[in-house]
Scaffold this active site. Structure first.
Site, PDB file in Angstrom:
ATOM      1  CB  SER A   1      41.206  21.867  34.346  1.00  0.00           C
ATOM      2  OG  SER A   1      41.695  21.409  33.052  1.00  0.00           O
TER       3      SER A   1
ATOM      4  CE  LYS B   1      45.311  17.254  30.639  1.00  0.00           C
ATOM      5  NZ  LYS B   1      46.197  18.087  31.091  1.00  0.00           N
ATOM      6  N   GLY B   2      41.911  19.733  30.011  1.00  0.00           N
ATOM      7  CA  GLY B   2      41.628  20.738  28.925  1.00  0.00           C
ATOM      8  C   GLY B   2      41.463  20.145  27.594  1.00  0.00           C
TER       9      GLY B   2
ATOM     10  CG  ASN C   1      52.051  19.411  35.786  1.00  0.00           C
ATOM     11  OD1 ASN C   1      51.605  19.678  34.861  1.00  0.00           O
ATOM     12  ND2 ASN C   1      51.759  20.281  37.104  1.00  0.00           N
TER      13      ASN C   1
ATOM     14  N   GLY D   1      51.835  18.788  28.801  1.00  0.00           N
ATOM     15  CA  GLY D   1      51.694  19.137  27.315  1.00  0.00           C
ATOM     16  C   GLY D   1      50.130  19.143  26.992  1.00  0.00           C
ATOM     17  CG  LEU D   2      47.879  21.945  27.418  1.00  0.00           C
ATOM     18  CD1 LEU D   2      47.991  23.456  26.521  1.00  0.00           C
ATOM     19  CD2 LEU D   2      46.748  22.036  28.406  1.00  0.00           C
TER      20      LEU D   2
ATOM     21  CG  ASN E   1      44.728  26.954  29.673  1.00  0.00           C
ATOM     22  OD1 ASN E   1      45.419  27.927  29.659  1.00  0.00           O
ATOM     23  ND2 ASN E   1      45.521  25.782  29.878  1.00  0.00           N
TER      24      ASN E   1
ATOM     25  CB  CYS F   1      47.309  28.493  24.874  1.00  0.00           C
ATOM     26  SG  CYS F   1      47.213  26.818  25.620  1.00  0.00           S
TER      27      CYS F   1
HETATM   28  C1  FMN Z   1      48.905  17.144  36.361  1.00  0.00           C
HETATM   29  C2  FMN Z   1      48.149  18.442  36.054  1.00  0.00           C
HETATM   30  C3  FMN Z   1      47.372  18.525  34.918  1.00  0.00           C
HETATM   31  C4  FMN Z   1      46.687  19.859  34.387  1.00  0.00           C
HETATM   32  N1  FMN Z   1      46.192  20.094  33.519  1.00  0.00           N
HETATM   33  C5  FMN Z   1      45.448  21.288  33.299  1.00  0.00           C
HETATM   34  C6  FMN Z   1      44.599  21.209  32.033  1.00  0.00           C
HETATM   35  O1  FMN Z   1      44.584  20.636  31.123  1.00  0.00           O
HETATM   36  N2  FMN Z   1      44.236  22.583  31.744  1.00  0.00           N
HETATM   37  C7  FMN Z   1      44.280  23.740  32.653  1.00  0.00           C
HETATM   38  O2  FMN Z   1      43.623  24.846  32.566  1.00  0.00           O
HETATM   39  N3  FMN Z   1      44.916  23.373  34.019  1.00  0.00           N
HETATM   40  C8  FMN Z   1      45.641  22.439  34.020  1.00  0.00           C
HETATM   41  N4  FMN Z   1      46.150  22.002  35.463  1.00  0.00           N
HETATM   42  C9  FMN Z   1      46.331  23.282  36.172  1.00  0.00           C
HETATM   43  C10 FMN Z   1      45.188  22.987  37.452  1.00  0.00           C
HETATM   44  O3  FMN Z   1      43.735  22.729  36.779  1.00  0.00           O
HETATM   45  C11 FMN Z   1      45.274  24.140  38.453  1.00  0.00           C
HETATM   46  O4  FMN Z   1      45.021  25.256  37.999  1.00  0.00           O
HETATM   47  C12 FMN Z   1      46.731  24.140  39.056  1.00  0.00           C
HETATM   48  O5  FMN Z   1      46.743  22.907  39.525  1.00  0.00           O
HETATM   49  C13 FMN Z   1      46.699  25.277  40.112  1.00  0.00           C
HETATM   50  O6  FMN Z   1      45.813  24.881  41.149  1.00  0.00           O
HETATM   51  P1  FMN Z   1      46.001  25.888  42.513  1.00  0.00           P
HETATM   52  O7  FMN Z   1      45.830  27.123  42.218  1.00  0.00           O
HETATM   53  O8  FMN Z   1      44.636  25.180  43.331  1.00  0.00           O
HETATM   54  O9  FMN Z   1      47.041  25.350  43.216  1.00  0.00           O
HETATM   55  C14 FMN Z   1      46.978  20.914  35.633  1.00  0.00           C
HETATM   56  C15 FMN Z   1      47.405  20.632  36.780  1.00  0.00           C
HETATM   57  C16 FMN Z   1      48.259  19.338  36.865  1.00  0.00           C
HETATM   58  C17 FMN Z   1      48.700  19.337  38.473  1.00  0.00           C
END
Ligand code: FMN
Length: 164
Positions: A30, A54-55, A78, A81-82, A137, A140
């Site tokens: 995500s 994306k969340g 990063n 901010g969702l 997620n 939060c």
């Molecule tokens: C730019 C970016 C945006 C992200 N946005 C979300 C999100 O909206 N919702 C969410 O649950 N995780 C979000 N994540 C987390 C990723 O889904 C993921 O859990 C995280 O990158 C760790 O992955 P890994 O354990 O494979 O390294 C985001 C990560 C990145 C790099």
């Protein structure tokens, strides 16, 4: 049977997860893949086992002001901010395009600050067709309970998991 000609043997990488059949176990996380459709020019989405959008929240969110990405010697920090377009716009604008792409498994990532946030967001998303499962997620803060993260308290976690 030995492989014939120049065609290497094909290995079946299919996996079944919670009753959902994926052609391989590669799932884009995500937030790293937008709503999928934006990446059509970069990659054939149907090569992935699935992807997580994306969340999503009930209302759109603009996220944090920049800078929200920072490169460090160890990688990248990063704090987006969702940012997201909201559940309704996802159902109306993105999901129909995703449905046109055959053979792709879509997981919808949902977040909220109260149990009702999750409930209302999922309620809107349930109106759409083509979501295989929800990913919650739960990192939060639960603002109705002093700001503790849903995922760090078993009772709060049960509250949201039992909704989906
Ligand atoms: C730019 C970016 C945006 C992200 N946005 C979300 C999100 O909206 N919702 C969410 O649950 N995780 C979000 N994540 C987390 C990723 O889904 C993921 O859990 C995280 O990158 C760790 O992955 P890994 O354990 O494979 O390294 C985001 C990560 C990145 C790099």
């Amino acid at each position: 049977m030995p492989p014939s000609g120049n065609n290497p043997p094909r290995t079946d990488l299919g996996v079944s997860f919670a009753g959902i059949q994926l052609k391989n176990p590669v799932i884009a996380a995500s937030g790293t893949f937008g709503y999928g459709v934006e990446f059509e020019d970069v990659l054939h989405l149907d090569k992935l086992g699935g992807f997580v959008v994306k969340g999503l929240s009930k209302e759109p969110m603009i996220g944090n002001p920049p800078p929200r990405l920072y490169e460090t010697p160890a990688g990248m920090l990063n704090a987006i901010g969702l940012q997201n377009i909201g559940a309704r716009a996802f159902v109306d604008e993105k999901l129909p395009k995703l449905r046109e792409l055959k053979d792709i498994v879509v997981f919808a990532n949902v977040f909220g600050y109260t149990r009702q946030d999750y409930e209302q967001t999922i309620h809107v998303l349930n109106e759409g067709e083509g979501i295989a499962a929800y990913e919650l997620n739960v990192s939060c803060p639960n603002t109705a309970h002093g700001g503790i993260q849903f995922g760090s308290d078993p009772r709060s976690l049960e509250e949201v998991v039992s909704l989906a």
